[in-house]
Design an enzyme around this catalytic site. Structure first.
Site, PDB file in Angstrom:
ATOM      1  N   ASP A 178       0.813  -1.226   0.000  1.00 22.49           N
ATOM      2  CA  ASP A 178       0.000   0.000   0.000  1.00 22.49           C
ATOM      3  C   ASP A 178       0.842   1.269   0.000  1.00 22.49           C
ATOM      4  O   ASP A 178       0.444   2.293   0.555  1.00 22.49           O
ATOM      5  CB  ASP A 178      -0.959   0.021   1.205  1.00 22.49           C
ATOM      6  CG  ASP A 178      -1.871  -1.189   1.217  1.00 22.49           C
ATOM      7  OD1 ASP A 178      -2.448  -1.477   0.158  1.00 22.49           O
ATOM      8  OD2 ASP A 178      -1.983  -1.856   2.251  1.00 22.49           O
TER       9      ASP A 178
ATOM     10  N   HIS B 243      -4.892  -3.520  -7.469  1.00 20.64           N
ATOM     11  CA  HIS B 243      -4.442  -2.259  -8.023  1.00 20.64           C
ATOM     12  C   HIS B 243      -5.601  -1.641  -8.789  1.00 20.64           C
ATOM     13  O   HIS B 243      -6.198  -2.282  -9.643  1.00 20.64           O
ATOM     14  CB  HIS B 243      -3.224  -2.568  -8.927  1.00 20.64           C
ATOM     15  CG  HIS B 243      -2.746  -1.380  -9.693  1.00 20.64           C
ATOM     16  ND1 HIS B 243      -1.941  -1.486 -10.793  1.00 20.64           N
ATOM     17  CD2 HIS B 243      -2.969  -0.074  -9.516  1.00 20.64           C
ATOM     18  CE1 HIS B 243      -1.699  -0.278 -11.254  1.00 20.64           C
ATOM     19  NE2 HIS B 243      -2.304   0.583 -10.493  1.00 20.64           N
TER      20      HIS B 243
HETATM   21  P1  IMP Z   1      -0.824 -14.354   0.364  1.00 21.08           P
HETATM   22  O1  IMP Z   1       0.104 -13.579  -0.509  1.00 21.08           O
HETATM   23  O2  IMP Z   1      -2.247 -14.347  -0.120  1.00 21.08           O
HETATM   24  O3  IMP Z   1      -0.321 -15.740   0.670  1.00 21.08           O
HETATM   25  O4  IMP Z   1      -0.875 -13.594   1.797  1.00 21.08           O
HETATM   26  C1  IMP Z   1       0.271 -13.560   2.646  1.00 21.08           C
HETATM   27  C2  IMP Z   1       0.394 -12.211   3.345  1.00 21.08           C
HETATM   28  O5  IMP Z   1       0.760 -11.225   2.388  1.00 21.08           O
HETATM   29  C3  IMP Z   1      -0.898 -11.713   4.000  1.00 21.08           C
HETATM   30  O6  IMP Z   1      -0.546 -11.021   5.199  1.00 21.08           O
HETATM   31  C4  IMP Z   1      -1.455 -10.742   2.976  1.00 21.08           C
HETATM   32  O7  IMP Z   1      -2.272  -9.743   3.577  1.00 21.08           O
HETATM   33  C5  IMP Z   1      -0.167 -10.141   2.421  1.00 21.08           C
HETATM   34  N1  IMP Z   1      -0.335  -9.644   1.049  1.00 21.08           N
HETATM   35  C6  IMP Z   1      -0.415 -10.376  -0.072  1.00 21.08           C
HETATM   36  N2  IMP Z   1      -0.545  -9.589  -1.150  1.00 21.08           N
HETATM   37  C7  IMP Z   1      -0.535  -8.319  -0.697  1.00 21.08           C
HETATM   38  C8  IMP Z   1      -0.610  -7.034  -1.339  1.00 21.08           C
HETATM   39  O8  IMP Z   1      -0.697  -6.912  -2.568  1.00 21.08           O
HETATM   40  N3  IMP Z   1      -0.572  -5.928  -0.513  1.00 21.08           N
HETATM   41  C9  IMP Z   1      -0.448  -6.016   0.850  1.00 21.08           C
HETATM   42  N4  IMP Z   1      -0.373  -7.209   1.477  1.00 21.08           N
HETATM   43  C10 IMP Z   1      -0.409  -8.342   0.724  1.00 21.08           C
END
Ligand code: IMP
Length: 484
Positions: free
Chosen positions: A20, A48
């Site tokens: 973010d 996005h």
């Molecule tokens: P995953 O990528 O879905 O396995 O999630 C793993 C961690 O990464 C979690 O805490 C998500 O909230 C965080 N996360 C994954 N993608 C994003 C993103 O695009 N922005 C912020 N946090 C993310």
């Protein structure tokens, strides 16, 4: 003579903190100047939003730059792809008269997220608070490769070259995981957390086959296509999907995503030569934030804030209703937890899709310095710089930053690398003079007050990088170029 061109035509943009950072806005703007824009990691876990002819489009897997019709789009080798979601996005974008089908190429090495991966993510990875897109299990499959007789990993190239095999592998994996987690699945269904459709082998496979067939035509069979494009002098922009703080290797496991997110990953995922590297841009937010669980040493209000922000009730509307009439008093409070709430309301720091409050903290120059050196960044953009003016009305009247940590009472100049180490580390706060006036109407560096120049110089010196742009408000023009 080398057959390689020495043109440094490949630029990379990454988020330097925990997500973010507001990178999308810069990428959208920069993208117009490139022949190719590529994604090099992650899948539908990224979010996005872009504006197109007055409409708002949400992208997850398509690279930014989709709105520039001359720009071609690439999805790299280290991405994981959800066929149904990717097709949904393509349809959505094309319904707004924006052609994608003739511009998109997918690396043959990219992996496919299978229905079994999404079930596994939902059932087994809840403690991490993942986005439930099957990201972790899909990456695990590429590394495990085989379990008994079952083939775990399906590559994009398989959709083109060996479709029947790929679908039967996915079916075997789905039946296996469906049975292995049957009790847990029934419990989730009983609680209303999962529907019958979400776990029906026939429904899931029908959809998977249908959408996998559709995306097969975007798969680029030739693994050197992008390298050849670079040799021809084409300009390429590579965009990190998740921030460097969530990197699977260097981030605080398990509160990370499952891919490598930094600049090196951009080259590993495209096989573009290292000599092609030009601008390496890191985007950071002047008041950093984190969503969901995980270590955040400089958080205003520490564990109290972490717990508070995890409560789904604490939405933007709720906070405004609860605290709206005493924001200035809370901002001036000695209690950093209260100050954090006031800063969040003033900055509108809530998750774009979930509306959850973002945890806020002091600018961590230790972690920024590490992001600069570990990614060899040659430019830094600092977003939400205007928010620093709010600190003028806090108890100290100054901008808090961290330049070192205390670990077991000893000063260290690096951030610990584990989650436990980060939770235990104590940031040493320094207070720097910051802006005292509203910066949102400033457009050129000559209009910036002298204390802003001093603050920027101070930050640059501490992170060993030049800050070339600062954001002073949400709209595209609210940006100050510091370079010339
Ligand atoms: P995953 O990528 O879905 O396995 O999630 C793993 C961690 O990464 C979690 O805490 C998500 O909230 C965080 N996360 C994954 N993608 C994003 C993103 O695009 N922005 C912020 N946090 C993310």
């Amino acid at each position: 003579m080398s057959i390689h061109s020495s043109r440094s035509n490949v630029d990379v943009v990454i988020g330097m903190q925990d997500g973010d950072e507001g990178k999308g806005r810069f990428v959208d703007e920069l993208a117009a100047g490139y022949d190719w824009v590529g994604r090099y990691n992650g899948g539908a876990n990224a979010g996005h939003t872009i504006s197109w002819q007055g409409k708002t489009l949400k992208l997850h897997q398509l690279p930014s730059g989709v709105q520039h019709e001359k720009t071609k789009l690439f999805i790299g080798a280290h991405c994981v792809i959800n066929p149904e979601k990717l097709m949904g996005e393509i349809r959505e974008v094309e319904s707004h008269d924006l052609k994608v089908s003739n511009r998109l190429r997918i690396s043959p090495y990219a992996s496919v997220i299978q229905p079994s991966h999404i079930i596994l993510d939902k059932i087994t990875m809840r403690d991490i608070g993942t986005t439930k897109n099957g990201i972790g299990p899909a990456y695990a499959a590429t590394r495990l490769r085989k379990e008994g007789h079952r083939d775990l990993d399906i590559r994009a190239a398989h959709l083109e070259e060996d479709f029947e095999w790929a679908m039967s592998a996915a079916r075997a994996n789905l039946i296996h995981e469906r049975e292995r987690w049957n009790d847990e699945i029934r419990e989730e269904m009983r609680k209303g957390n999962m529907t019958a459709d979400e776990v029906s082998v026939e429904k899931l496979m029908n959809d998977f086959i249908r959408y996998s067939k559709e995306i097969a035509r975007f798969v680029e069979a030739d693994p050197e296509m992008l390298i050849r494009e670079w040799r021809k002098g084409k300009r390429i922009l590579l965009e990190g999907a998740q921030a460097f703080g969530l990197d699977v290797t260097s981030g605080p496991t398990p509160n990370v995503t499952s891919s490598n997110t930094g600049v090196h990953a951009a080259f590993a995922s495209t096989y573009l030569p290292l000599e092609s590297s030009g601008r390496r841009i890191g985007v950071a937010k002047a008041i950093p934030s984190r969503v969901g669980h995980g270590p955040f040493p400089t958080e205003f209000g520490g564990s109290q804030s972490e717990e508070y922000c995890e409560n789904k009730r604490h939405t933007e509307a709720w906070e405004r209703e609860q605290y709206g009439d005493r924001i200035e008093a809370m901002l001036a409070s000695d209690d950093p937890f209260e100050m954090g709430i006031a800063l969040r309301i003033l900055g509108g720091e809530y998750g774009a899709t979930t509306n959850r409050p973002r945890r806020l903290g002091a600018l961590d120059l230790v972690r920024l310095r590490h992001a600069v050196s570990a990614n060899d960044l040659n430019e830094v953009f600092l977003t939400k710089f205007d928010m620093l003016s709010d600190f003028a009305r806090t108890a100290t009247g100054q901008v808090p930053v961290t330049n070192s940590y205390l670990r077991n009472g000893r000063k260290i100049q690096y951030a610990p690398t584990t989650s436990a180490g980060l939770y235990a580390a104590e940031p040493e706060l320094h207070y720097l003079d910051g802006p005292t006036t509203n910066l949102s109407t400033i457009r050129s560096k000559d209009q910036l007050p002298s204390e802003v120049h001093r603050l920027i110089g101070d930050i640059e010196q501490r992170i060993n990088a030049k800050i070339s742009k600062i954001g002073v408000g949400p709209s595209r023009e609210q940006m100050v170029n510091l370079k010339d």
